[in-house]
Design a protein around this motif. Structure first.
Motif, PDB file in Angstrom:
ATOM      1  N   PRO A  99      -6.183  -2.398  -1.489  1.00  9.24           N
ATOM      2  CA  PRO A  99      -4.978  -2.908  -2.137  1.00  9.24           C
ATOM      3  C   PRO A  99      -4.026  -3.599  -1.157  1.00  9.24           C
ATOM      4  CG  PRO A  99      -5.153  -0.520  -2.389  1.00  9.24           C
ATOM      5  CD  PRO A  99      -6.331  -0.971  -1.609  1.00  9.24           C
ATOM      6  N   ASN A 100      -3.313  -4.591  -1.662  1.00  7.90           N
ATOM      7  CA  ASN A 100      -2.332  -5.308  -0.845  1.00  7.90           C
ATOM      8  C   ASN A 100      -1.127  -4.414  -0.630  1.00  7.90           C
ATOM      9  OD1 ASN A 100      -4.015  -7.485  -0.988  1.00  7.90           O
ATOM     10  ND2 ASN A 100      -2.873  -8.528  -2.564  1.00  7.90           N
ATOM     11  N   ASP A 101      -0.944  -3.961   0.587  1.00  8.42           N
ATOM     12  CA  ASP A 101       0.176  -3.094   0.935  1.00  8.42           C
ATOM     13  C   ASP A 101       0.562  -3.406   2.375  1.00  8.42           C
ATOM     14  OD1 ASP A 101       2.050  -1.125   1.317  1.00  8.42           O
ATOM     15  OD2 ASP A 101       0.659   0.553   1.122  1.00  8.42           O
ATOM     16  N   ALA A 102       1.711  -4.014   2.549  1.00  8.53           N
ATOM     17  CA  ALA A 102       2.134  -4.451   3.881  1.00  8.53           C
ATOM     18  C   ALA A 102       2.300  -3.293   4.851  1.00  8.53           C
ATOM     19  CB  ALA A 102       3.435  -5.230   3.783  1.00  8.53           C
ATOM     20  N   SER A 103       2.490  -2.077   4.356  1.00 10.07           N
ATOM     21  CA  SER A 103       2.624  -0.941   5.266  1.00 10.07           C
ATOM     22  C   SER A 103       1.289  -0.577   5.906  1.00 10.07           C
ATOM     23  CB  SER A 103       3.203   0.278   4.536  1.00 10.07           C
ATOM     24  OG  SER A 103       2.270   0.812   3.620  1.00 10.07           O
ATOM     25  N   VAL A 162       0.095   9.565  16.232  1.00 10.71           N
ATOM     26  CA  VAL A 162      -0.671  10.049  15.080  1.00 10.71           C
ATOM     27  C   VAL A 162      -1.356   8.870  14.394  1.00 10.71           C
ATOM     28  CG1 VAL A 162       0.794  12.057  14.702  1.00 10.71           C
ATOM     29  CG2 VAL A 162       1.337   9.925  13.560  1.00 10.71           C
ATOM     30  N   ASP A 163      -2.415   9.161  13.658  1.00 10.53           N
ATOM     31  CA  ASP A 163      -3.111   8.129  12.917  1.00 10.53           C
ATOM     32  C   ASP A 163      -2.258   7.649  11.759  1.00 10.53           C
ATOM     33  OD1 ASP A 163      -5.353   8.156  14.517  1.00 10.53           O
ATOM     34  OD2 ASP A 163      -6.359   9.695  13.318  1.00 10.53           O
ATOM     35  N   TYR A 164      -2.590   6.494  11.261  1.00 14.13           N
ATOM     36  CA  TYR A 164      -1.871   5.887  10.141  1.00 14.13           C
ATOM     37  C   TYR A 164      -2.017   6.739   8.885  1.00 14.13           C
ATOM     38  CZ  TYR A 164      -1.223   2.859   6.141  1.00 14.13           C
ATOM     39  OH  TYR A 164      -0.843   2.347   4.938  1.00 14.13           O
ATOM     40  N   THR A 165      -0.917   6.883   8.150  1.00 15.46           N
ATOM     41  CA  THR A 165      -0.949   7.498   6.822  1.00 15.46           C
ATOM     42  C   THR A 165      -0.376   6.477   5.851  1.00 15.46           C
ATOM     43  OG1 THR A 165       1.198   8.529   7.184  1.00 15.46           O
ATOM     44  CG2 THR A 165      -0.731   9.875   7.615  1.00 15.46           C
ATOM     45  N   PRO A 166      -1.031   6.269   4.719  1.00 16.50           N
ATOM     46  CA  PRO A 166      -0.555   5.243   3.793  1.00 16.50           C
ATOM     47  C   PRO A 166       0.773   5.616   3.158  1.00 16.50           C
ATOM     48  CG  PRO A 166      -2.396   6.435   2.849  1.00 16.50           C
ATOM     49  CD  PRO A 166      -2.236   6.922   4.255  1.00 16.50           C
ATOM     50  N   ASN A 167       1.477   4.615   2.673  1.00 14.96           N
ATOM     51  CA  ASN A 167       2.743   4.816   1.983  1.00 14.96           C
ATOM     52  C   ASN A 167       2.464   5.561   0.682  1.00 14.96           C
ATOM     53  OD1 ASN A 167       5.178   4.649   0.694  1.00 14.96           O
ATOM     54  ND2 ASN A 167       5.430   2.449   0.983  1.00 14.96           N
ATOM     55  N   ALA A 168       3.055   6.743   0.511  1.00 10.10           N
ATOM     56  CA  ALA A 168       2.758   7.590  -0.638  1.00 10.10           C
ATOM     57  C   ALA A 168       3.759   7.426  -1.777  1.00 10.10           C
ATOM     58  CB  ALA A 168       2.722   9.044  -0.195  1.00 10.10           C
ATOM     59  N   THR A 169       4.684   6.494  -1.669  1.00 14.18           N
ATOM     60  CA  THR A 169       5.673   6.295  -2.718  1.00 14.18           C
ATOM     61  C   THR A 169       4.989   5.996  -4.049  1.00 14.18           C
ATOM     62  OG1 THR A 169       7.209   5.410  -1.105  1.00 14.18           O
ATOM     63  CG2 THR A 169       7.674   4.926  -3.407  1.00 14.18           C
ATOM     64  N   THR A 223      -5.485 -11.874 -10.571  1.00  8.13           N
ATOM     65  CA  THR A 223      -4.708 -10.779  -9.988  1.00  8.13           C
ATOM     66  C   THR A 223      -4.511 -11.005  -8.501  1.00  8.13           C
ATOM     67  OG1 THR A 223      -6.664  -9.428  -9.561  1.00  8.13           O
ATOM     68  CG2 THR A 223      -5.554  -9.107 -11.664  1.00  8.13           C
ATOM     69  N   TRP A 224      -3.396 -10.539  -7.995  1.00 12.89           N
ATOM     70  CA  TRP A 224      -3.091 -10.655  -6.575  1.00 12.89           C
ATOM     71  C   TRP A 224      -2.881  -9.298  -5.933  1.00 12.89           C
ATOM     72  CZ3 TRP A 224       1.374  -8.196  -5.611  1.00 12.89           C
ATOM     73  CH2 TRP A 224       2.275  -8.076  -6.654  1.00 12.89           C
ATOM     74  N   TRP A 225      -2.685  -8.244  -6.703  1.00 10.85           N
ATOM     75  CA  TRP A 225      -2.272  -6.955  -6.148  1.00 10.85           C
ATOM     76  C   TRP A 225      -3.433  -6.102  -5.670  1.00 10.85           C
ATOM     77  CZ3 TRP A 225      -1.349  -8.557 -11.141  1.00 10.85           C
ATOM     78  CH2 TRP A 225      -2.174  -8.031 -12.108  1.00 10.85           C
ATOM     79  N   ASP A 226      -4.654  -6.465  -5.953  1.00 14.58           N
ATOM     80  CA  ASP A 226      -5.788  -5.653  -5.527  1.00 14.58           C
ATOM     81  C   ASP A 226      -6.768  -6.500  -4.733  1.00 14.58           C
ATOM     82  OD1 ASP A 226      -7.287  -3.371  -5.271  1.00 14.58           O
ATOM     83  OD2 ASP A 226      -8.387  -3.682  -7.117  1.00 14.58           O
ATOM     84  N   GLY A 227      -6.335  -6.961  -3.582  1.00 19.91           N
ATOM     85  CA  GLY A 227      -7.174  -7.789  -2.739  1.00 19.91           C
ATOM     86  C   GLY A 227      -6.779  -9.256  -2.853  1.00 19.91           C
ATOM     87  N   ASP A 282      -8.582  -4.826  12.252  1.00 18.21           N
ATOM     88  CA  ASP A 282      -7.968  -3.589  12.729  1.00 18.21           C
ATOM     89  C   ASP A 282      -8.818  -2.388  12.330  1.00 18.21           C
ATOM     90  OD1 ASP A 282      -7.376  -2.954  10.073  1.00 18.21           O
ATOM     91  OD2 ASP A 282      -5.292  -3.563  10.219  1.00 18.21           O
ATOM     92  N   ALA A 283      -8.359  -1.185  12.681  1.00 14.32           N
ATOM     93  CA  ALA A 283      -9.107   0.044  12.434  1.00 14.32           C
ATOM     94  C   ALA A 283      -9.281   0.338  10.950  1.00 14.32           C
ATOM     95  CB  ALA A 283      -8.402   1.218  13.119  1.00 14.32           C
ATOM     96  N   GLN A 284      -8.422  -0.217  10.095  1.00 13.06           N
ATOM     97  CA  GLN A 284      -8.512   0.032   8.658  1.00 13.06           C
ATOM     98  C   GLN A 284      -9.393  -0.983   7.939  1.00 13.06           C
ATOM     99  OE1 GLN A 284      -4.689   0.736   6.839  1.00 13.06           O
ATOM    100  NE2 GLN A 284      -3.865   0.998   8.892  1.00 13.06           N
ATOM    101  N   GLY A 285      -9.895  -1.971   8.655  1.00  9.20           N
ATOM    102  CA  GLY A 285     -10.758  -2.971   8.057  1.00  9.20           C
ATOM    103  C   GLY A 285     -10.043  -4.229   7.610  1.00  9.20           C
ATOM    104  N   ASN A 286      -8.731  -4.327   7.807  1.00  8.19           N
ATOM    105  CA  ASN A 286      -7.992  -5.542   7.475  1.00  8.19           C
ATOM    106  C   ASN A 286      -8.418  -6.649   8.434  1.00  8.19           C
ATOM    107  OD1 ASN A 286      -6.522  -4.050   5.566  1.00  8.19           O
ATOM    108  ND2 ASN A 286      -5.002  -3.499   7.102  1.00  8.19           N
ATOM    109  N   LYS A 287      -8.617  -7.863   7.911  1.00  7.33           N
ATOM    110  CA  LYS A 287      -9.065  -8.983   8.729  1.00  7.33           C
ATOM    111  C   LYS A 287      -7.926  -9.972   8.913  1.00  7.33           C
ATOM    112  CE  LYS A 287     -13.781  -8.485   7.203  1.00  7.33           C
ATOM    113  NZ  LYS A 287     -14.892  -9.060   6.470  1.00  7.33           N
TER     114      LYS A 287
END
Length: 131
Positions: free
Chosen positions: A58-62, A92-99, A9-13, A32-37
């Protein structure tokens, strides 16, 4: 996640291949602040430096902040923490893409909200096959 899940799988990490590439060629440059390296590999003769991100979740470019997006795409050489201004009071702080989630924006008239559209005032005439 199980080892088989990481292989297929590629979509979850990051996948096993990405982890191996990162361990072998990658140099950790920041988090970064969200833990992305964020990583980079040294440029070879006549090639550009390669840069990538390992998401914490999860892999999410946003989920890539603006300053790191610029670094990933080579807009500047140094890591963002070295020259960022202090945050503004109106930011404002980051909010994830809710689509695609229950928290996604649904305007009035959307099927998920009952499908009732506000009445038009003279700007809409229903089509009729007999007309």
């Amino acid at each position: 996640m199980s080892i088989l899940g990481k292989i297929f799988t590629w979509w979850d990490g990051a996948t096993i291949g990405t982890h191996l590439w990162t361990a072998r060629k990658g140099e950790h440059v920041g988090t970064d602040a969200q833990g992305n390296k964020y990583y980079r590999s040294k440029a070879k003769e006549g090639q550009r430096e390669r840069r990538w991100v390992i998401y914490d979740g999860p892999n999410d470019a946003s989920r890539v902040p603006v300053e790191w997006h610029g670094w990933l795409h080579g807009s500047f050489e140094d890591v963002p923490e070295s020259f960022l201004p202090p945050p503004r009071i109106w930011e404002v702080d980051y909010t994830p893409n809710a689509t695609g989630t229950a928290a996604a924006y649904r305007p009035q008239g959307a099927l998920e909200r009952g499908g009732k559209r506000a009445k038009a005032v003279g700007d809409y005439e229903a089509w009729s096959p007999d007309a």
